[in-house]
Write an enzyme that holds these catalytic residues in place. Sequence first.
Site, PDB file in Angstrom:
ATOM      1  N   TYR A  54       0.932  -1.180   0.105  1.00  0.00           N
ATOM      2  CA  TYR A  54      -0.086  -0.135   0.197  1.00  0.00           C
ATOM      3  C   TYR A  54       0.743   1.247   0.045  1.00  0.00           C
ATOM      4  O   TYR A  54       1.800   1.393   0.649  1.00  0.00           O
ATOM      5  CB  TYR A  54      -0.841   0.094   1.156  1.00  0.00           C
ATOM      6  CG  TYR A  54      -2.276  -0.437   1.279  1.00  0.00           C
ATOM      7  CD1 TYR A  54      -2.988   0.350   0.075  1.00  0.00           C
ATOM      8  CD2 TYR A  54      -2.779  -1.480   1.621  1.00  0.00           C
ATOM      9  CE1 TYR A  54      -4.350  -0.032  -0.041  1.00  0.00           C
ATOM     10  CE2 TYR A  54      -4.056  -1.938   1.367  1.00  0.00           C
ATOM     11  CZ  TYR A  54      -4.894  -1.053   0.561  1.00  0.00           C
ATOM     12  OH  TYR A  54      -6.472  -1.491   0.247  1.00  0.00           O
ATOM     13  N   GLU A  56      -0.538   4.861  -0.139  1.00  0.00           N
ATOM     14  CA  GLU A  56      -1.390   6.023  -0.314  1.00  0.00           C
ATOM     15  C   GLU A  56      -0.236   7.366  -0.235  1.00  0.00           C
ATOM     16  O   GLU A  56       0.572   7.218   0.796  1.00  0.00           O
ATOM     17  CB  GLU A  56      -2.470   6.153   0.822  1.00  0.00           C
ATOM     18  CG  GLU A  56      -3.565   5.170   0.716  1.00  0.00           C
ATOM     19  CD  GLU A  56      -3.294   3.873   1.446  1.00  0.00           C
ATOM     20  OE1 GLU A  56      -1.995   3.505   1.536  1.00  0.00           O
ATOM     21  OE2 GLU A  56      -4.383   3.458   1.648  1.00  0.00           O
ATOM     22  N   ASP A 201      -8.727  14.543 -23.523  1.00  0.00           N
ATOM     23  CA  ASP A 201      -8.421  13.160 -23.427  1.00  0.00           C
ATOM     24  C   ASP A 201      -7.764  12.468 -24.463  1.00  0.00           C
ATOM     25  O   ASP A 201      -8.385  12.434 -25.629  1.00  0.00           O
ATOM     26  CB  ASP A 201      -9.884  12.685 -23.034  1.00  0.00           C
ATOM     27  CG  ASP A 201      -9.978  11.064 -22.733  1.00  0.00           C
ATOM     28  OD1 ASP A 201      -9.131  10.268 -22.824  1.00  0.00           O
ATOM     29  OD2 ASP A 201     -10.917  10.594 -22.294  1.00  0.00           O
ATOM     30  N   THR A 227      -5.505   6.981 -20.800  1.00  0.00           N
ATOM     31  CA  THR A 227      -5.338   5.669 -20.287  1.00  0.00           C
ATOM     32  C   THR A 227      -3.890   5.239 -20.687  1.00  0.00           C
ATOM     33  O   THR A 227      -3.304   5.695 -21.765  1.00  0.00           O
ATOM     34  CB  THR A 227      -6.220   4.553 -20.999  1.00  0.00           C
ATOM     35  OG1 THR A 227      -6.422   4.679 -22.272  1.00  0.00           O
ATOM     36  CG2 THR A 227      -7.538   4.641 -20.219  1.00  0.00           C
ATOM     37  N   LYS A 230      -4.053   1.562 -24.325  1.00  0.00           N
ATOM     38  CA  LYS A 230      -4.483   1.447 -25.692  1.00  0.00           C
ATOM     39  C   LYS A 230      -3.499   1.450 -26.647  1.00  0.00           C
ATOM     40  O   LYS A 230      -2.606   0.627 -26.673  1.00  0.00           O
ATOM     41  CB  LYS A 230      -5.426   2.813 -25.933  1.00  0.00           C
ATOM     42  CG  LYS A 230      -6.805   2.539 -24.830  1.00  0.00           C
ATOM     43  CD  LYS A 230      -7.937   3.568 -25.350  1.00  0.00           C
ATOM     44  CE  LYS A 230      -9.322   3.226 -24.547  1.00  0.00           C
ATOM     45  NZ  LYS A 230      -9.087   3.739 -22.986  1.00  0.00           N
ATOM     46  N   ARG A 236      -2.988  -1.992 -18.096  1.00  0.00           N
ATOM     47  CA  ARG A 236      -4.310  -1.110 -17.760  1.00  0.00           C
ATOM     48  C   ARG A 236      -4.188  -0.183 -16.649  1.00  0.00           C
ATOM     49  O   ARG A 236      -4.607  -0.401 -15.562  1.00  0.00           O
ATOM     50  CB  ARG A 236      -5.490  -2.127 -17.349  1.00  0.00           C
ATOM     51  CG  ARG A 236      -5.897  -2.976 -18.611  1.00  0.00           C
ATOM     52  CD  ARG A 236      -6.982  -3.944 -18.227  1.00  0.00           C
ATOM     53  NE  ARG A 236      -8.133  -3.021 -19.057  1.00  0.00           N
ATOM     54  CZ  ARG A 236      -8.542  -3.064 -20.112  1.00  0.00           C
ATOM     55  NH1 ARG A 236      -7.862  -3.732 -21.257  1.00  0.00           N
ATOM     56  NH2 ARG A 236      -9.423  -2.190 -20.437  1.00  0.00           N
TER      57      ARG A 236
END
Length: 414
Positions: A54, A56, A201, A227, A230, A236
Amino acid sequence: MFKTEPLKNADKEIFALINKETERQLETIRLIPSENYASTAVIEATGTSLINKYSEGYSGKRYYEGQEFIDQIENLTISRAKELFNTNYHFNIQPYSGSPANLAALLAMCSPGDTIMGLELSHGGHLTHGYKLSITGKIFKSVQYQVNKETGLLNYEDIRKIAVENKPKIIIAGFTAYPRQFDFNEFKKIADEVGAYLMADISHISALVASNIHSSPFGIADIITSTSHKSLRGPRGAFIACKPEFASKVDKAIIPGFQGGPHNNITAAMAVAFKEALQPEFKEYSKQIIKNSKVLSDELIKLGYKLITNGSDNHLILIDMVKSKNISGKTASSALIKTNIECNANTIPFDKRTPFDPSGIRLGTPAITTIGMKESDMRDVALFINETLENYDDNYELEKIKENVIDFMKKFTK
Ligand code: DSN
């Protein structure tokens, strides 16, 4: 007891299903424009000990201990992203995927209730560009622009009029189903005229932007989302880039605003993909995507297909199946998958049919370019598509075509 058995021993069912999916991908002409084949190195980075951690917060300022190597990975990912897009924009590489990135970007720049303006979904926009059923269409006041009815193209004067009338806080320039290049400078002029932020975008076109073969929003847009899986061919994930003055707003919108710990395995895999994209071969791949798309468009037109805007000059092709063959997009995509040709049914501008059974299909060339297809292969791909659609209700013929497609794919993937 801490088990370290390899997957093939630990879970035979999942192991077998993953292998079947891998094989399916290698035997299928994959034409979904948002999909690709990530390299072995990228895939390997996603399956590592990084998923155990983790993190954060951001490099040097995390809530949990033990971040020595995670910080280095995140810093390296960001510095490679800056090099790739040749920019001093601030990068946040923590969004889990494109939709969270877009929502966080909007929350960074706007407050709930503000007016946002994006391309309508059925005209090639994305759900998160303000579609009424998306959270972005619910918490913001959404106005949408469309493409021109006659040409299927963006008309900047029409977009300008909507912006002047509605005074949005932000204008989104981006798409998921627009087969032409567009000009971020034109969007910027409109945004400046009405005092709006400009958000780009570039999820679909990030490889083309990084390779300098598409107009780039870097240096123009206030905030950019993409993203990473693609055309960019990474894992991903997603990133948000912004002008340095918006860095703190963007970082706070991701955490604590919207997400918890970043997926560190994806961060590392993104770094690997960015390194690959910095190699000279990546530019050749990007150029080939466009060459393939143009030739595939031409071949389909020769076979009588009606393409939205009559062609393509990016990676994407949108076909009106009703006008082309008097069948729906869903009938076409369902027939094509039976012959191992993978695309998706898609709405076309001013579609009279429903989103689940729309009039169009959407094709793209990134994945087939990755495995080495060139212009000369596009005639074969077009012929396979046509043969399938001519026989869409004849399962016997479809089975024969499928065998030929599998043989054809062996040239590239065996
Ligand atoms: N699902 C993506 C696409 O196919 O374009 C957009 O989120």
